[in-house]
Design an enzyme around this catalytic site. Structure first.
Site, mmCIF file in Angstrom:
data_model
loop_
_atom_site.group_PDB
_atom_site.id
_atom_site.type_symbol
_atom_site.label_atom_id
_atom_site.label_comp_id
_atom_site.label_asym_id
_atom_site.label_seq_id
_atom_site.Cartn_x
_atom_site.Cartn_y
_atom_site.Cartn_z
ATOM 1 C CG ASP A 188 -1.542 -1.331 1.496
ATOM 2 O OD1 ASP A 188 -1.492 -2.191 0.610
ATOM 3 O OD2 ASP A 188 -2.094 -1.507 2.593
ATOM 4 C CD GLU A 424 2.077 -5.453 9.264
ATOM 5 O OE1 GLU A 424 2.069 -4.881 10.379
ATOM 6 O OE2 GLU A 424 1.295 -5.140 8.342
HETATM 7 C C1 9WN Z 1 -4.999 -2.509 4.124
HETATM 8 C C2 9WN Z 1 -3.332 -7.429 6.052
HETATM 9 C C3 9WN Z 1 -2.977 -6.322 5.071
HETATM 10 C C4 9WN Z 1 -2.109 -6.824 3.917
HETATM 11 C C5 9WN Z 1 -1.547 -5.688 3.095
HETATM 12 C C6 9WN Z 1 -0.832 -4.709 4.021
HETATM 13 C C7 9WN Z 1 -1.803 -4.213 5.094
HETATM 14 C C8 9WN Z 1 -4.010 -3.027 5.176
HETATM 15 C C9 9WN Z 1 -3.759 -1.913 6.185
HETATM 16 O O1 9WN Z 1 -2.308 -5.304 5.825
HETATM 17 O O2 9WN Z 1 -2.846 -3.459 4.475
HETATM 18 O O3 9WN Z 1 -5.391 -3.567 3.295
HETATM 19 O O4 9WN Z 1 -4.683 -1.565 6.919
HETATM 20 O O5 9WN Z 1 -2.636 -1.376 6.230
HETATM 21 O O6 9WN Z 1 -0.293 -3.662 3.295
HETATM 22 O O7 9WN Z 1 -0.659 -6.190 2.122
HETATM 23 O O8 9WN Z 1 -2.864 -7.649 3.105
HETATM 24 O O9 9WN Z 1 -2.181 -8.100 6.453
#
Ligand code: 9WN
Length: 460
Positions: A188, A424
């Site tokens: 993101d 993470e």
């Molecule tokens: C938005 C869940 C997700 C991953 C993504 C990561 C993060 C979310 C956030 O977490 O994104 O979808 O709220 O930051 O970037 O790759 O799927 O682990």
């Protein structure tokens, strides 16, 4: 080119007892995050089910527990829309609304006729790793008959997911899928998206007040900035007004990009879909044709001969985004990637963009160019090492016979987890862990790495 393999990065030698202990710890993380029919990425930061997380988790889980691996994917597909779109979040109705932002009240998927009845979801998608994950689950299964029945149930849903991308996300007929939001990329907050987000003009008054909850569970320095969040929210609100209608999202061109990672995964899964079709007595031909189209799209539209690297292509500016990120290595997932391109990827991974001079302790593979403007060793997707992108590149390198570098990536994965736990993401220099603790895909993918290694150690 420098000598590869500083000592701290070489493939880690593990005694059998150490391997078993690490695997037990990984499994404990997954078990603690299991919610009865699926796994949360993190109990604090991400308390629902996420789409590409479900695929990574199923891959790792399939090494230890077929039933839960199958359940993970089947649960995710309960969120599929009638258009075939697989949303990036399936919300757990038991979780309070203030546990994650943006939650179901923000997305309002129930106002959209194409959304599934009785299941609340987001309105955008994520990298389509699911067909590949389903095939992995089948190939590790001890109960083959049950695994085949699982493939039969899932195949039409996987095919619909791919048909949605081919039918709605390829406005220029490139054979590629375009993403309409940074959340769709999976990475993101990558600097790859900065220029497009900066270009967005948020009309005064169009952004409702909102409360971020992520910074309650993780250090704000590890997470995206408020300015980036405003843009994520603005894009999602604009899409909500259109009821997430793909035609509108694509035509608006607010954010419309063809990234190498999304498309390399799309291709890898399309090839898996062809194999699944064969197994369930469906036609593999259409999937092989689709795979060829995606492959041509990647090589024609994303390869930049000037830089000798794959780059994301922006459909608004009609330009490639000239920045180096781990995203660029993902075409290694294509078994038929032309050798000079595979070689260029390996050279780049060994260059100072991703691999600092020998003697500096560091871990592979930083998510963003170490020399690039915007690199940040701790902030989410702007430089830290992520185990999922490491795992994808590791698979790609092995497939292309690049076992030395694959061994180094594997060494980094094991050492990072040994030093800092199942985080993470990690500092590529200090190995410090950031973001969430007890993160599911970190645990799951370690299980896959350890099982692969155990399989190779066994006498033939
Ligand atoms: C938005 C869940 C997700 C991953 C993504 C990561 C993060 C979310 C956030 O977490 O994104 O979808 O709220 O930051 O970037 O790759 O799927 O682990």
């Amino acid at each position: 080119m420098r000598e590869p393999g500083a000592g701290h990065r070489r493939r880690k030698v593990l005694l059998e007892a150490e391997r078993q202990q690490l695997a037990a710890r990984a499994r404990a993380v997954l078990d603690a995050n299991w919610r009865g029919s699926s796994t949360v990425p993190s109990r604090s930061l991400y308390p629902h089910q996420w789409s590409w997380d479900a695929a990574f988790i199923a891959i790792g889980r399939s090494r230890v527990e077929q039933e839960r691996a199958q359940r993970e994917l089947e649960s995710m597909f309960e969120a599929q829309w009638s258009t075939g779109m697989l949303p990036h979040i399936k919300f757990d109705p038991q979780v309070p609304d203030d546990a994650y932002f943006p939650g179901p009240g923000f997305w309002q998927s129930d106002r959209c006729p194409a959304s599934p009845r009785g299941v609340l979801t987001s309105g955008i998608t994520q990298p389509p790793l699911h067909a590949r994950a389903a095939l992995e689950v089948w190939s590790h299964a001890s109960d083959r008959a049950e695994a085949l029945a699982f493939l039969r149930r899932l195949y039409p849903k996987l095919a619909a997911q791919h048909a949605h991308l081919a039918g709605w996300r390829d406005p220029e007929g490139h054979g590629l899928a375009a993403i309409v939001h940074p959340w769709e990329s999976g990475q993101d907050n990558s600097p790859l998206w900065d220029a497009e987000l900066d270009h967005l003009e948020i009309p005064p008054g169009s952004l409702p007040p909102y409360q971020r909850y992520d910074v309650r569970h993780a250090d704000a320095a590890d997470r995206p900035s408020d300015a980036a969040y405003d843009r994520y929210v603005y894009l999602a609100i604009s899409f909500r007004e259109q009821r997430y209608d793909d035609r509108a999202l694509i035509e608006q061109r607010l954010f419309c990009i063809e990234p190498p990672l999304f498309n390399a995964i799309y291709l890898w899964s399309e090839l898996a879909l062809a194999e699944i079709a064969r197994l369930v007595d469906a036609q593999e031909g259409p999937h092989l044709v689709a795979a060829r189209r995606i492959r041509d799209g990647i090589v024609r539209n994303l390869w930049d001969p000037e830089h000798g690297r794959f780059l994301a292509h922006d459909l608004r500016t009609k330009r490639r985004i000239r920045k180096a990120s781990v995203d660029a290595a993902m075409p290694l997932l294509d078994p038929e990637l032309p050798e000079p391109m595979a070689g260029a990827i390996v050279d780049e991974l060994r260059s100072p963009h991703f691999d600092p001079p020998a003697g500096v302790e560091h871990f592979l593979i930083p998510s963003y160019d170490l020399t690039g403007r915007g690199f940040d060793r701790r902030r989410y997707w702007r430089g830290p090492v992520w185990i999922n992108t490491d795992w994808l590149v590791w698979r790609g390198l092995r497939q292309h016979g690049e076992h030395d570098l694959a061994g180094e990536v594997e060494g980094s994965v094991v050492r990072l987890i040994e030093r800092s736990g199942f985080r993470e993401y990690y500092d590529p220099f200090g190995a410090q862990g950031y973001g969430s603790q007890d993160f599911s895909w970190t645990a799951a993918l370690l299980l896959d790495v350890l099982a692969t290694r155990a399989g190779e150690a066994r006498p033939a």
